[in-house]
Scaffold this motif. Structure first.
Motif, PDB file in Angstrom:
ATOM      1  N   TYR A 135      20.269  17.206  11.220  1.00 27.44           N
ATOM      2  CA  TYR A 135      20.505  18.198  12.007  1.00 27.44           C
ATOM      3  C   TYR A 135      22.209  17.712  12.343  1.00 27.44           C
ATOM      4  O   TYR A 135      22.362  16.882  13.123  1.00 27.44           O
ATOM      5  CB  TYR A 135      19.710  18.253  13.386  1.00 27.44           C
ATOM      6  CG  TYR A 135      18.563  19.088  12.868  1.00 27.44           C
ATOM      7  CD1 TYR A 135      18.204  20.491  12.478  1.00 27.44           C
ATOM      8  CD2 TYR A 135      17.274  18.106  12.567  1.00 27.44           C
ATOM      9  CE1 TYR A 135      17.198  20.977  12.189  1.00 27.44           C
ATOM     10  CE2 TYR A 135      15.972  19.018  12.153  1.00 27.44           C
ATOM     11  CZ  TYR A 135      16.039  20.229  12.029  1.00 27.44           C
ATOM     12  OH  TYR A 135      14.624  20.731  11.812  1.00 27.44           O
ATOM     13  N   ALA A 136      23.184  18.580  12.037  1.00 28.92           N
ATOM     14  CA  ALA A 136      24.472  18.155  12.451  1.00 28.92           C
ATOM     15  C   ALA A 136      25.192  19.106  13.319  1.00 28.92           C
ATOM     16  O   ALA A 136      25.140  20.326  12.893  1.00 28.92           O
ATOM     17  CB  ALA A 136      25.425  17.993  10.841  1.00 28.92           C
ATOM     18  N   SER A 137      26.047  18.587  14.051  1.00 24.20           N
ATOM     19  CA  SER A 137      26.673  19.604  15.085  1.00 24.20           C
ATOM     20  C   SER A 137      27.604  20.282  14.179  1.00 24.20           C
ATOM     21  O   SER A 137      28.779  19.945  13.431  1.00 24.20           O
ATOM     22  CB  SER A 137      27.672  18.827  15.926  1.00 24.20           C
ATOM     23  OG  SER A 137      28.591  19.490  16.610  1.00 24.20           O
ATOM     24  N   ALA A 220      21.521  14.246  14.085  1.00 21.85           N
ATOM     25  CA  ALA A 220      20.090  13.878  14.531  1.00 21.85           C
ATOM     26  C   ALA A 220      19.168  14.050  13.311  1.00 21.85           C
ATOM     27  O   ALA A 220      19.553  14.811  12.268  1.00 21.85           O
ATOM     28  CB  ALA A 220      19.581  14.865  15.509  1.00 21.85           C
ATOM     29  N   VAL A 221      18.308  13.120  13.328  1.00 22.14           N
ATOM     30  CA  VAL A 221      17.090  13.234  11.839  1.00 22.14           C
ATOM     31  C   VAL A 221      15.806  14.146  12.685  1.00 22.14           C
ATOM     32  O   VAL A 221      15.574  13.555  13.708  1.00 22.14           O
ATOM     33  CB  VAL A 221      16.791  11.851  11.674  1.00 22.14           C
ATOM     34  CG1 VAL A 221      15.909  11.732  10.431  1.00 22.14           C
ATOM     35  CG2 VAL A 221      18.421  10.955  11.149  1.00 22.14           C
ATOM     36  N   MET A 248      21.558  22.435   9.221  1.00 17.10           N
ATOM     37  CA  MET A 248      20.550  21.643   8.474  1.00 17.10           C
ATOM     38  C   MET A 248      21.094  21.010   7.256  1.00 17.10           C
ATOM     39  O   MET A 248      21.462  21.792   6.418  1.00 17.10           O
ATOM     40  CB  MET A 248      19.286  22.584   8.365  1.00 17.10           C
ATOM     41  CG  MET A 248      18.149  21.597   7.778  1.00 17.10           C
ATOM     42  SD  MET A 248      16.735  22.575   7.471  1.00 17.10           S
ATOM     43  CE  MET A 248      16.070  23.004   8.825  1.00 17.10           C
ATOM     44  N   LEU A 249      21.509  19.618   7.216  1.00 19.55           N
ATOM     45  CA  LEU A 249      21.867  19.238   5.982  1.00 19.55           C
ATOM     46  C   LEU A 249      20.606  18.402   5.089  1.00 19.55           C
ATOM     47  O   LEU A 249      19.912  17.870   5.850  1.00 19.55           O
ATOM     48  CB  LEU A 249      23.056  18.052   6.341  1.00 19.55           C
ATOM     49  CG  LEU A 249      24.332  18.546   7.155  1.00 19.55           C
ATOM     50  CD1 LEU A 249      25.309  17.557   7.116  1.00 19.55           C
ATOM     51  CD2 LEU A 249      24.960  19.897   6.464  1.00 19.55           C
ATOM     52  N   PHE A 250      20.469  18.937   4.047  1.00 18.33           N
ATOM     53  CA  PHE A 250      19.374  18.313   3.247  1.00 18.33           C
ATOM     54  C   PHE A 250      19.799  17.156   2.633  1.00 18.33           C
ATOM     55  O   PHE A 250      20.781  17.021   1.513  1.00 18.33           O
ATOM     56  CB  PHE A 250      18.910  19.302   2.096  1.00 18.33           C
ATOM     57  CG  PHE A 250      17.982  20.394   2.484  1.00 18.33           C
ATOM     58  CD1 PHE A 250      16.854  20.388   2.962  1.00 18.33           C
ATOM     59  CD2 PHE A 250      18.656  21.591   3.205  1.00 18.33           C
ATOM     60  CE1 PHE A 250      15.874  21.409   3.620  1.00 18.33           C
ATOM     61  CE2 PHE A 250      17.900  22.697   3.332  1.00 18.33           C
ATOM     62  CZ  PHE A 250      16.673  22.499   3.787  1.00 18.33           C
ATOM     63  N   PRO A 251      19.521  15.986   3.089  1.00 16.78           N
ATOM     64  CA  PRO A 251      20.225  14.720   2.470  1.00 16.78           C
ATOM     65  C   PRO A 251      20.046  14.483   0.834  1.00 16.78           C
ATOM     66  O   PRO A 251      18.860  14.897   0.404  1.00 16.78           O
ATOM     67  CB  PRO A 251      19.739  13.663   3.277  1.00 16.78           C
ATOM     68  CG  PRO A 251      19.180  14.100   4.458  1.00 16.78           C
ATOM     69  CD  PRO A 251      18.680  15.409   4.141  1.00 16.78           C
ATOM     70  N   ASN A 252      20.794  13.857   0.338  1.00 19.19           N
ATOM     71  CA  ASN A 252      20.712  13.354  -1.320  1.00 19.19           C
ATOM     72  C   ASN A 252      20.533  14.548  -2.156  1.00 19.19           C
ATOM     73  O   ASN A 252      19.861  14.259  -2.975  1.00 19.19           O
ATOM     74  CB  ASN A 252      19.651  12.395  -1.193  1.00 19.19           C
ATOM     75  CG  ASN A 252      20.029  11.117  -0.376  1.00 19.19           C
ATOM     76  OD1 ASN A 252      20.051  11.150   1.061  1.00 19.19           O
ATOM     77  ND2 ASN A 252      20.390   9.841  -1.131  1.00 19.19           N
ATOM     78  N   THR A 253      20.831  15.735  -1.693  1.00 15.28           N
ATOM     79  CA  THR A 253      20.541  16.838  -2.392  1.00 15.28           C
ATOM     80  C   THR A 253      21.350  16.786  -3.889  1.00 15.28           C
ATOM     81  O   THR A 253      20.697  17.299  -5.020  1.00 15.28           O
ATOM     82  CB  THR A 253      20.880  18.185  -2.014  1.00 15.28           C
ATOM     83  OG1 THR A 253      19.497  18.511  -1.207  1.00 15.28           O
ATOM     84  CG2 THR A 253      21.138  19.272  -2.746  1.00 15.28           C
TER      85      THR A 253
END
Ligand SMILES: [Fe+2]
Length: 350
Positions: A135-137, A220-221, A248-253
């Protein structure tokens, strides 16, 4: 004669049967199934109502926040439990390790649930998926993509909020890192991640998003469904603002995909209503039930082709890591040891 706490919560008929010592046959004759659930009533009840409507099989549930696995173990051969519903690969594999489960062989379960989301030996089965995301600002983070590896990049020094490294959600994520990178590299990564923390790990996933909202950290994770719990929170509407402050950022997409964890089920070793329990397991993996899970709790169904909820769709598409959760389960112990080894929970200052 006193009724032990084991029986509490079951129906009067079952209790009467229990008192004359014929619990299992009586329960079977009544065409029932007994469920111990860590998952909450608002989510489970609609599923069980649909099951009873379809099959005529009555359901008896005991809901609890903790202690159910221990309870089944303590009840031993007399346990009335047929099916245990829980979250996280740690708790699913923990139930197996505790010796309270049995193998289920079902072509229905095998076709509904992809192999990476169930135990190869048939001791546990996933029912819903959640991704562990960043979760990124919206204000302070320009980038729209991220990797878990990057959480150790010094550019995030003092900018990350996360809950305890020993929480089952984080242990599973770290276990997946061990699977992808090996233990040595994962330890280094965890040290870098710890150095980037804004504060000592504490609180739940939503408390970390609150930290971003409050300006204590930039990223935040957390698990995906918490976005819905914040966006829809009428009880504490400030949470809608927490949600609105982040993307919401989906990591490693771009490559292997985002880490996936599960909620799921195990069949109790001494299930008195085994056949009914397997019917319920199969129902919970069916398109009808998977749709209820998707809508009521805004989780991702395990069954392919079941539509996501409208809200979940609004967070965007993503690529799930296809790593088998069985491998994650096997790496959990080492992951937990690494958390202690790098003193992750002491926070950034140590
Ligand atoms: Fe959760």
């Amino acid at each position: 004669m006193t009724v032990s706490p084991v029986r509490r919560g079951l129906t009067r008929a079952v209790m009467a049967a229990a008192m004359i010592g014929v619990l299992a046959p009586a329960v079977q004759a009544a065409d029932e199934v007994n469920i111990y659930s860590y998952r909450q009533p608002y989510l489970i009840n609609p599923l069980l109502e649909a099951f009873t409507k379809n099959t005529g099989i009555k359901t008896n549930v005991i809901f609890a926040k903790k202690g159910l696995i221990e309870r089944v173990a303590a009840e031993g051969r007399n346990s009335p439990a047929d099916l245990l519903l829980t979250i996280d690969i740690g708790r699913l594999s923990g139930a197996v390790a505790k010796g309270i489960t049995q193998t289920v062989k079902s072509s229905v379960l095998e076709s509904n649930i992809p192999a990476s989301y169930r135990d190869p030996k048939g001791q546990w089965f996933g029912l819903t998926r959640r991704a562990r995301v960043v979760y990124a600002s919206k204000k302070r983070v320009a980038q729209d993509a991220i990797t878990y590896e990057e959480l150790a990049d010094p550019k995030w020094r003092g900018k990350i909020c996360v809950r305890s490294g020993q929480h089952v959600y984080n242990v599973a994520l770290i276990a997946s890192m061990i699977a992808h990178h090996g233990e040595e590299k994962t330890q280094k990564w965890l040290q870098g991640f710890k150095a980037n923390l804004a504060r000592k790990p504490a609180g739940n996933d939503r408390a970390q998003v609150k930290g971003v909202f409050a300006g204590e950290c930039d990223i935040a994770v957390g698990n995906t469904y918490y976005m819905a719990k914040m966006q829809l929170n009428e009880k504490e509407p400030i949470q809608k603002e927490w949600a609105a402050s982040v993307k919401m950022l989906f990591p490693n997409t771009a490559k292997r995909g985002s880490h996936i964890n599960l909620s799921g089920m195990v069949l109790a070793k001494n299930a008195p209503n085994k056949d009914n329990a397997i019917k319920l397991m199969e129902f919970l993996s069916s398109a009808d039930a998977q749709k209820i899970y998707a809508e009521v709790n805004n989780e991702y169904p395990v069954k392919a082709d079941v539509p996501w909820s409208k809200l979940v769709k609004s967070w965007g598409d993503f690529k799930p890591d296809t790593l088998s959760l069985d491998v994650v389960a096997k790496n959990r112990k080492r992951a937990s040891e690494l958390v202690d080894k790098v003193a992750f929970n002491e926070g950034p200052s140590s």
